[in-house]
Design a protein around this motif. Structure first.
Motif, PDB file in Angstrom:
ATOM      1  N   CYS A  17      -3.925   6.952  -6.845  1.00 54.77           N
ATOM      2  CA  CYS A  17      -3.537   5.899  -7.789  1.00 54.77           C
ATOM      3  C   CYS A  17      -2.016   5.766  -7.903  1.00 54.77           C
ATOM      4  N   TRP A  18      -1.554   4.520  -7.811  1.00 56.01           N
ATOM      5  CA  TRP A  18      -0.137   4.191  -7.893  1.00 56.01           C
ATOM      6  C   TRP A  18       0.081   3.161  -9.004  1.00 56.01           C
ATOM      7  N   THR A  19       1.356   2.939  -9.328  1.00 54.58           N
ATOM      8  CA  THR A  19       1.734   1.812 -10.181  1.00 54.58           C
ATOM      9  C   THR A  19       2.843   1.027  -9.502  1.00 54.58           C
ATOM     10  N   ALA A  20       3.182  -0.097 -10.113  1.00 59.15           N
ATOM     11  CA  ALA A  20       4.335  -0.876  -9.650  1.00 59.15           C
ATOM     12  C   ALA A  20       5.621  -0.180 -10.106  1.00 59.15           C
ATOM     13  N   LEU A  21       6.763  -0.690  -9.630  1.00 59.68           N
ATOM     14  CA  LEU A  21       8.081  -0.182 -10.017  1.00 59.68           C
ATOM     15  C   LEU A  21       8.892  -1.302 -10.647  1.00 59.68           C
ATOM     16  N   ARG A  22       9.568  -0.986 -11.721  1.00 65.20           N
ATOM     17  CA  ARG A  22      10.512  -1.946 -12.306  1.00 65.20           C
ATOM     18  C   ARG A  22      11.911  -1.371 -12.195  1.00 65.20           C
TER      19      ARG A  22
ATOM     20  N   GLU B 236      18.074  -6.639 -10.776  1.00 67.92           N
ATOM     21  CA  GLU B 236      16.818  -6.113 -11.290  1.00 67.92           C
ATOM     22  C   GLU B 236      15.637  -6.767 -10.581  1.00 67.92           C
ATOM     23  N   ALA B 237      14.535  -6.012 -10.478  1.00 69.02           N
ATOM     24  CA  ALA B 237      13.370  -6.523  -9.751  1.00 69.02           C
ATOM     25  C   ALA B 237      12.135  -5.731 -10.137  1.00 69.02           C
ATOM     26  N   VAL B 238      10.966  -6.332  -9.898  1.00 75.11           N
ATOM     27  CA  VAL B 238       9.691  -5.643 -10.044  1.00 75.11           C
ATOM     28  C   VAL B 238       9.052  -5.590  -8.662  1.00 75.11           C
ATOM     29  N   TYR B 239       8.646  -4.397  -8.247  1.00 78.05           N
ATOM     30  CA  TYR B 239       7.999  -4.220  -6.958  1.00 78.05           C
ATOM     31  C   TYR B 239       6.523  -3.905  -7.195  1.00 78.05           C
ATOM     32  N   ALA B 240       5.677  -4.861  -6.874  1.00 79.59           N
ATOM     33  CA  ALA B 240       4.233  -4.711  -7.008  1.00 79.59           C
ATOM     34  C   ALA B 240       3.591  -5.096  -5.681  1.00 79.59           C
ATOM     35  N   TYR B 241       2.304  -4.780  -5.534  1.00 77.36           N
ATOM     36  CA  TYR B 241       1.638  -5.112  -4.284  1.00 77.36           C
ATOM     37  C   TYR B 241       1.143  -6.551  -4.286  1.00 77.36           C
ATOM     38  N   GLY B 242       0.740  -7.039  -5.449  1.00 78.31           N
ATOM     39  CA  GLY B 242       0.225  -8.404  -5.548  1.00 78.31           C
ATOM     40  C   GLY B 242       0.253  -8.878  -6.988  1.00 78.31           C
ATOM     41  N   GLU B 243      -0.320 -10.037  -7.237  1.00 78.03           N
ATOM     42  CA  GLU B 243      -0.316 -10.611  -8.582  1.00 78.03           C
ATOM     43  C   GLU B 243      -1.531 -10.188  -9.398  1.00 78.03           C
ATOM     44  N   ASP B 244      -2.585  -9.722  -8.749  1.00 78.75           N
ATOM     45  CA  ASP B 244      -3.755  -9.247  -9.477  1.00 78.75           C
ATOM     46  C   ASP B 244      -3.399  -7.990 -10.266  1.00 78.75           C
ATOM     47  N   SER B 245      -4.185  -7.704 -11.287  1.00 81.61           N
ATOM     48  CA  SER B 245      -3.897  -6.514 -12.089  1.00 81.61           C
ATOM     49  C   SER B 245      -4.031  -5.239 -11.270  1.00 81.61           C
TER      50      SER B 245
ATOM     51  N   ARG C  84      -4.654   3.355   3.881  1.00 85.69           N
ATOM     52  CA  ARG C  84      -3.424   3.789   4.549  1.00 85.69           C
ATOM     53  C   ARG C  84      -3.142   2.961   5.800  1.00 85.69           C
ATOM     54  N   SER C  85      -4.129   2.219   6.288  1.00 82.42           N
ATOM     55  CA  SER C  85      -3.878   1.283   7.392  1.00 82.42           C
ATOM     56  C   SER C  85      -2.952   0.153   6.952  1.00 82.42           C
ATOM     57  N   ASP C  86      -2.758   0.004   5.637  1.00 82.54           N
ATOM     58  CA  ASP C  86      -1.841  -0.999   5.089  1.00 82.54           C
ATOM     59  C   ASP C  86      -0.453  -0.413   4.844  1.00 82.54           C
ATOM     60  N   VAL C  87      -0.155   0.706   5.478  1.00 82.84           N
ATOM     61  CA  VAL C  87       1.081   1.429   5.189  1.00 82.84           C
ATOM     62  C   VAL C  87       2.324   0.577   5.419  1.00 82.84           C
ATOM     63  N   LEU C  88       2.300  -0.297   6.425  1.00 74.84           N
ATOM     64  CA  LEU C  88       3.488  -1.123   6.689  1.00 74.84           C
ATOM     65  C   LEU C  88       3.642  -2.224   5.654  1.00 74.84           C
ATOM     66  N   LYS C  89       2.538  -2.684   5.098  1.00 76.68           N
ATOM     67  CA  LYS C  89       2.623  -3.647   3.990  1.00 76.68           C
ATOM     68  C   LYS C  89       3.192  -2.957   2.751  1.00 76.68           C
TER      69      LYS C  89
ATOM     70  N   SER D 221       5.227  -0.446   2.750  1.00 75.78           N
ATOM     71  CA  SER D 221       6.650  -0.265   3.005  1.00 75.78           C
ATOM     72  C   SER D 221       7.415  -1.561   2.777  1.00 75.78           C
ATOM     73  N   ALA D 222       6.850  -2.669   3.245  1.00 81.03           N
ATOM     74  CA  ALA D 222       7.520  -3.962   3.106  1.00 81.03           C
ATOM     75  C   ALA D 222       7.678  -4.368   1.643  1.00 81.03           C
ATOM     76  N   ARG D 223       6.785  -3.876   0.789  1.00 80.97           N
ATOM     77  CA  ARG D 223       6.849  -4.201  -0.642  1.00 80.97           C
ATOM     78  C   ARG D 223       7.634  -3.144  -1.426  1.00 80.97           C
ATOM     79  N   TYR D 224       8.300  -2.239  -0.728  1.00 82.14           N
ATOM     80  CA  TYR D 224       9.160  -1.209  -1.320  1.00 82.14           C
ATOM     81  C   TYR D 224       8.407  -0.266  -2.258  1.00 82.14           C
ATOM     82  N   LEU D 225       7.141  -0.004  -1.944  1.00 89.58           N
ATOM     83  CA  LEU D 225       6.332   0.885  -2.772  1.00 89.58           C
ATOM     84  C   LEU D 225       6.074   2.234  -2.113  1.00 89.58           C
TER      85      LEU D 225
END
Length: 338
Positions: free
Chosen positions: A115-120, A130-139, A145-150, A152-156
């Motif tokens: 389990c992870w959270t977003a970063l502010r 300032e920025a918020v780094y989340a994976y998507g807009e859904d809650s 782990r096959s999404d590891v490059l995604k 990385s691209a979202r700075y998470l």
């Protein structure tokens, strides 16, 4: 046994400790222990840690000689009694619902989930954006782990703070933060953890954010790093290798090369810092080495549409002398000189 061990490396953090520790004490979820690892602080941090420990039995303090943040985190791992581990930096803090939201999600998905959270990102002196780094807009986002490059691209991916690690996985696989490097160690640790956990779901709470404070005092702002390029080249190679092992979609590799480009731009900037110990010729040689890097050249192809034709062609030449000459002539032209 506490549910969560919160590990805080402490080094000369006197001015921020009250907010950091206070944010843990204010959590609605109470089944935690807080480990304050004093890494040889020279200010009043050590005494302040001891004071906090007297105020709450869930707070434990360990004083050690200065060994760096990885050394402090590793000591926290050794001392942790919790079922899960959460890293928290001493200048950062948690929103009041943070531990409750994380544990609720962990219980819902079971031990198999990571389990992870977003970063502010918060700048109190307005020196960084300032920025918020989340994976998507859904809650909540569920990835693998096959999404590891995604990720990385979202700075998470790099951060150790916004993740609830299972203590058993860390100990069973003898995972440690590497103490021989002072940059990219978090990314390396996270890659090892993802490898150890297997193909389990990664659950990301996009609307719950860890508060990450950056006031122009992190990353390259700390000063010249003699091994910046070498370390990032190695760790980023591991990232690509793992992404292929975990069967990341082939089209995601463009995300990898976009991030590689960013890191190499930082590597160039690192050589231009005022406290760089290299002389002019040594800096010139190092920049040429980066320019000739095979992955840099591949990342350049993905940047072609964003660059001027001249910049692209001189970088493709792999000659930093041509790059320098091109920018010199361009600057003269822009200033109306013949």
């Amino acid at each position: 046994m506490p549910y969560i061990s919160v590990i805080v490396p402490v080094y000369n953090a006197e001015k921020n400790m009250e907010r950091c520790v206070g944010s843990v004490l204010k959590q609605g979820f109470s089944d935690w222990e807080l480990l304050l690892i004093d890494d040889g602080s020279r200010d009043g941090s050590a005494a302040l840690c001891d004071t906090f420990a007297l105020q709450d039995a869930r707070i434990r303090v360990f004083h050690k000689e200065n060994g760096g943040v990885s050394s402090a985190r590793n000591k926290g791992i050794d001392l942790a009694k919790g079922r899960y581990i959460l890293f928290l930096d001493s200048d950062d803090y948690l929103p009041e619902n943070y531990l409750e939201a994380l544990t609720r999600q962990q219980e819902a998905w079971g031990e198999e989930a990571f389990c992870w959270t977003a970063l502010r990102l918060i700048s109190e002196n307005h020196q960084v954006k300032e920025a918020v780094y989340a994976y998507g807009e859904d809650s909540c986002s569920i990835v693998r782990r096959s999404d590891v490059l995604k990720l990385s691209a979202r700075y998470l991916l790099n951060a150790p703070w916004n993740k609830l690690y299972q203590s058993e996985i860390i100990r069973t696989h003898s995972l440690r933060m590497p103490e021989d490097i002072s940059i990219a160690e978090d990314l390396w640790f996270n890659l090892q953890y993802l490898e150890a956990m297997g193909d389990c779901p990664i659950v990301i709470l996009n609307q719950v954010t860890y508060f990450y404070i950056r006031n122009g005092e992190a990353s390259l702002d700390h000063g010249y790093r003699s091994n910046y390029y070498k370390i990032h080249k190695k760790v980023l190679a591991e990232l690509l290798d793992y992404s292929r092992k975990w069967q990341a979609p082939l089209e995601d590799e463009s995300l990898y090369y976009a991030r590689y480009w960013e890191y190499m731009q930082n590597a160039f900037s690192n050589l231009d810092l005022a406290d760089c110990s290299l002389d002019g010729w040594q800096r010139f040689w190092e920049k040429g080495r980066i320019l000739r890097d095979g992955k840099f050249q591949k990342s350049l192809t993905y940047q072609k549409k964003k660059m001027g034709r001249g910049s692209y062609l001189v970088m493709r030449s792999r000659s930093y002398l041509l790059v320098q000459l091109y920018h010199y002539l361009r600057q003269r032209s822009m200033h109306g000189k013949d």
